[in-house]
Design an enzyme around this catalytic site. Structure first.
Site, PDB file in Angstrom:
ATOM      1  N   LYS A 119       0.839  -1.939  -0.209  1.00 21.96           N
ATOM      2  CA  LYS A 119      -0.178  -0.033   0.297  1.00 21.96           C
ATOM      3  C   LYS A 119       0.825   1.517  -0.083  1.00 21.96           C
ATOM      4  O   LYS A 119       2.151   1.255  -0.204  1.00 21.96           O
ATOM      5  CB  LYS A 119      -0.738   0.215   1.339  1.00 21.96           C
ATOM      6  CG  LYS A 119      -1.904  -1.381   1.116  1.00 21.96           C
ATOM      7  CD  LYS A 119      -2.937  -1.373   0.186  1.00 21.96           C
ATOM      8  CE  LYS A 119      -3.888  -2.005  -0.395  1.00 21.96           C
ATOM      9  NZ  LYS A 119      -4.221  -2.747   0.848  1.00 21.96           N
TER      10      LYS A 119
HETATM   11  C1  LIG Z   1      -5.798  -4.332   0.767  1.00 23.92           C
HETATM   12  C2  LIG Z   1      -7.094  -4.138   0.955  1.00 23.92           C
HETATM   13  C3  LIG Z   1      -7.739  -4.198   2.083  1.00 23.92           C
HETATM   14  C4  LIG Z   1      -7.154  -5.038   3.038  1.00 23.92           C
HETATM   15  O1  LIG Z   1      -6.126  -3.981   3.603  1.00 23.92           O
HETATM   16  P1  LIG Z   1      -5.703  -5.529   5.094  1.00 23.92           P
HETATM   17  O2  LIG Z   1      -4.965  -4.418   5.391  1.00 23.92           O
HETATM   18  O3  LIG Z   1      -4.602  -6.330   4.329  1.00 23.92           O
HETATM   19  O4  LIG Z   1      -6.442  -6.064   5.541  1.00 23.92           O
HETATM   20  C5  LIG Z   1      -8.992  -4.019   1.697  1.00 23.92           C
HETATM   21  N1  LIG Z   1      -9.382  -3.016   0.823  1.00 23.92           N
HETATM   22  C6  LIG Z   1      -9.184  -3.307   0.030  1.00 23.92           C
HETATM   23  C7  LIG Z   1      -9.464  -2.501  -1.169  1.00 23.92           C
HETATM   24  C8  LIG Z   1      -7.948  -3.617  -0.336  1.00 23.92           C
HETATM   25  O5  LIG Z   1      -7.193  -3.185  -1.764  1.00 23.92           O
END
Ligand SMILES: *Cc1c(COP(=O)(O)O)cnc(C)c1O
Length: 388
Positions: free
Chosen positions: A187
């Site tokens: 991210k």
């Molecule tokens: C990455 C992601 C999540 C989950 O994030 P985590 O921190 O891995 O639980 C939720 N929604 C979207 C759209 C994502 O891309």
């Protein structure tokens, strides 16, 4: 002779993060403690609104679950979200025994379509979970208006959207009930695994803090750091184990300081791609509205039907050339669990289905050098203009 493989994504972690983690390890306090608290404080400062409550958690999935739990979502309830998302967004609704109602996206922006939300509202609908897909804000004006009209809660899945704006305000400070960021490895900033739940709702925050750690009335650090004997606590609910460790928060403290620089670099790469691909048979990602900020978590292109290669073949050719890419997302309506649970058919989601069949996500991350960016551009142009 072949060039090194360019991965689809890589985190940017430097000496400051490493030193802070080492400091945490040496400190003797490795689980949730002083650094998690500092990270929460720094996050509020970043959002620039002291009226917000922030709750550090060990994933965005955990944050979404806590937010919906605190809002009282349960069996018999329906929650509306987009089919073009990761399964986290929807699975948390099922954890609570409620039902997921998937809707289609807007053809141009690939964001959840407010008209589709409106059409999906039933007497059982309790909440909307918009996703700021790719790092561009969803149409929150329209979504919040629908929510007000029907008395629905809104929990933003902002996993892609740090830092993005909507109506000139940072996502995280909008008038929703809660907003959840992700610090997963790929991210826009990372803590390895982690997330942040943001809310203005004091009752929601209170509940989420208790449920974050086993339904305990006081967390371990509170008890440990108290000046009087304080072994006592009460369990007030069957909670979860969703706290963020100080090891992760140590990373987050420095990632947050670097976020502005990360975001600028991402925007520069996106602009370079936009310019270099303008004459190719592909649909570039929709730009932010004037004055708005795109977080550029993902650079998603859609091949036009005039392109000389279909999407799957194009991805194979990019891999052959040593360039990693991905697809965001295989829409939920195509996954066996969601498809079979709700008897979903692709025709119900024409825009998401059409986009999915043609889309791929190109590498876009701060550790890419200018030469890496030019290599992606040269390869994409060569494959789309003169296919072998
Ligand atoms: C990455 C992601 C999540 C989950 O994030 P985590 O921190 O891995 O639980 C939720 N929604 C979207 C759209 C994502 O891309």
């Amino acid at each position: 002779m072949s060039k090194p493989f360019l991965p689809f994504a890589l985190p940017e972690l430097g000496d400051e993060e490493i030193a802070e983690v080492v400091d945490t390890l040496r400190s003797g306090w490795v689980t949730t403690g002083p650094k998690a608290k500092r990270f929460e404080q720094a996050f509020v400062e970043f959002l620039g609104d002291a009226s917000l409550e922030v709750i550090a958690v060990n994933s965005a999935t955990a944050g979404l679950h806590l937010a919906l739990e605190a809002l009282g979502i349960g069996p018999g309830d329906e929650v509306i979200t987009t089919t073009l998302t990761f399964t986290s967004t929807a699975e948390v609704v099922r954890y609570l025994g409620a039902d997921v109602v998937l809707v289609d996206v807007d053809q141009a922006t690939l964001q959840i379509d407010p008209r589709a939300i409106e059409a999906a509202v039933t007497p059982r609908t309790k909440a909307i979970v918009p996703v700021h897909y790719a790092g561009l804000a969803a149409d929150m004006g329209a979504i919040l208006a629908i929510a007000r009209r029907h008395g629905l809660k809104v929990v933003e899945d902002a996993a892609h959207a740090l830092p993005a704006t909507c109506g000139g305000a940072l996502v995280g400070t909008l008038a929703s009930d809660a907003c959840v960021f992700s610090f997963y490895a790929n991210k826009t900033m990372t803590t390895g695994e982690g997330g942040m739940l943001v809310t203005r709702d004091a009752a929601l925050a209170r509940r989420a803090k208790v449920m974050r750690l086993h339904g305990m009335s006081r967390d371990a650090f509170d008890r440990y750091s108290a000046k009087v004997p304080s072994w006592a606590y009460e369990i007030v609910a069957p909670g979860f184990k969703y706290n963020l460790t100080d090891i992760a928060a140590a990373i987050g403290l420095h990632q947050l300081k670097r976020l502005e620089g990360f975001a600028r670099r991402r925007a520069v790469i996106a602009a370079r791609y936009d310019e270099a691909f303008a004459d190719l048979p592909l649909v570039a990602p929709p730009p932010p509205a004037p004055g708005e900020r795109h977080a550029w978590h993902l650079y998603v292109v859609r091949l036009m039907d005039a392109a000389p290669l279909a999407r799957d073949r194009f991805i194979e050719r990019l891999f052959d050339e040593g360039i990693g890419c991905s697809v965001h997302f295989i829409p939920l309506h195509l996954h066996p669990y969601w498809r079979d649970r709700y008897a979903l058919r692709p025709e119900q989601f024409p825009h998401a289905q059409h986009a999915y069949e043609r889309m791929l996500t190109l590498p876009l991350y701060t550790r890419m050098s200018d030469a890496d960016v030019e290599r992606v551009i040269e390869t994409v142009r060569r494959l789309l203009l003169a296919p072998a």
